[in-house]
Design an enzyme around this catalytic site. Sequence first.
Site, short mmCIF file in Angstrom:
data_model
loop_
_atom_site.label_atom_id
_atom_site.label_comp_id
_atom_site.label_asym_id
_atom_site.label_seq_id
_atom_site.Cartn_x
_atom_site.Cartn_y
_atom_site.Cartn_z
CG HIS A 37 -1.87 -1.09 1.34
ND1 HIS A 37 -1.69 -2.14 2.20
CD2 HIS A 37 -3.03 -1.33 0.69
CE1 HIS A 37 -2.71 -2.97 2.09
NE2 HIS A 37 -3.54 -2.51 1.18
CD GLN A 61 -13.99 -5.08 -1.56
OE1 GLN A 61 -14.20 -3.89 -1.70
NE2 GLN A 61 -12.82 -5.60 -1.85
CB SER A 187 -1.74 -10.25 0.42
OG SER A 187 -3.08 -10.42 0.86
O1 PAF Z 1 -8.07 -3.61 -3.24
C1 PAF Z 1 -8.72 -3.26 -2.23
O2 PAF Z 1 -8.18 -3.07 -1.13
C2 PAF Z 1 -10.22 -3.08 -2.34
O3 PAF Z 1 -10.77 -4.00 -3.22
C3 PAF Z 1 -10.62 -1.65 -2.72
C4 PAF Z 1 -10.13 -1.26 -4.09
C5 PAF Z 1 -10.07 -0.67 -1.69
C6 PAF Z 1 -12.15 -1.52 -2.73
O4 PAF Z 1 -12.68 -1.81 -1.47
#
Ligand code: PAF
Length: 281
Positions: A37, A61, A187
Site C-alpha cells: 500500500h 465485496q 497481502s
Molecule cells: O483492493 C482493495 O483493497 C479493495 O478492493 C478496494 C479497491 C479498496 C475496494 O474496497
Amino acid sequence: MQTVQDAAALRAVIRGWRGQGQTVGFVPTMGNLHAGHHSLIKLARARADRVVASVFVNPTQFGPNEDFERYPRTLAQDQVGLAEQGCDLLFAPEVATIYPFGAAHSVSIHVPQLTETLEGAHRPGHFDGVATVVCKLFNLVQPDLAVFGQKDFQQLKVIERMVRDLSLPVKIMAAPTQRAEDGLALSSRNQYLTPEERALAPQVQAVLQQMHELVGKGHAIPVVEQAAASKLARAGFDVDYAVIRRAEDLAEPAEGEREGLVALVAARLGRTRLIDNLPFD
Ligand code: PAF
C-alpha cells in the site's frame, strides 16, 4: 495528516486544495496497510500535489462465508504509516456514510464480461461490490488520478473498464506488485498463514515464473496451465485456477497468441486464499 470520517469534512478539505489549483491523487484501501500500500501512496505522491487515502472495509465485496468479520482492522497503525509516506488526508468513513440506504439496498454497479471469469466466477458478486464502492469513493473524493496495485490484476481491469464506460474523469494508474524477499506477493491476508503455510506460499510466484518460461519456450498454453495446477496441488495447495489469459480483457488467448499475456493463479493454503499474477511483458 488529517483524518476525516464524514463526506462534508472530506469535501471541505479537498475544496480548499482545489481553490489553490492543486491536483489530487487517491489511494483506496481496506486498511491493514503494508509496504505494498505504501508504494501506491508513493506513486500518488509523485504524480499529484495532494494525496488522499481511504480505509474502508467494504462489506459488499465479501461473500457470506468470507473473512469480512475477521479482516484485520488496524486504523491507528495505518495512520502512522500513511503520515510517514506523505499522505495528506485519510478518509475513514462509517458504513452508513458509504451506504446511506444500507449495504443490501445500495445502487450496485455491475461491469459485465470481465467479471464473469476467474475471481468473479469464484467469488460471485465480489466485483459488483468493488466497482460500487470505488465509484462511490471516486464521487466523494473526485480525484484527478487513483492508484491500484497490479497484485489484484482483475480488479485493476474492472476499475479501468468501469471508468472508461462511465466516463469518470479520473486517470487510473497501476503500481507494480510488492513482494517479500522470497517472492510472496504482499497481502494483508498473508498474516492468516501458519508458519508451515508461509514457507510454502512463495511457490505461487515460482509457478508463475515457470509458466512464463514454458510459454516462452513455445509449450502449448493448456499444457502449461495443467502442469502449473498439478505442481501447486502436489505442494499442498487447493487450486482455484492457474491460467494464462490476454492481459487486456482476460479472455483465453487464441492458438499461437503469445503477445500481451498474463499468468494468474488463485489457490488456497488452509483457510487462506492467495492470488498472484505475472504479466509476460
Ligand atoms: O483492493 C482493495 O483493497 C479493495 O478492493 C478496494 C479497491 C479498496 C475496494 O474496497
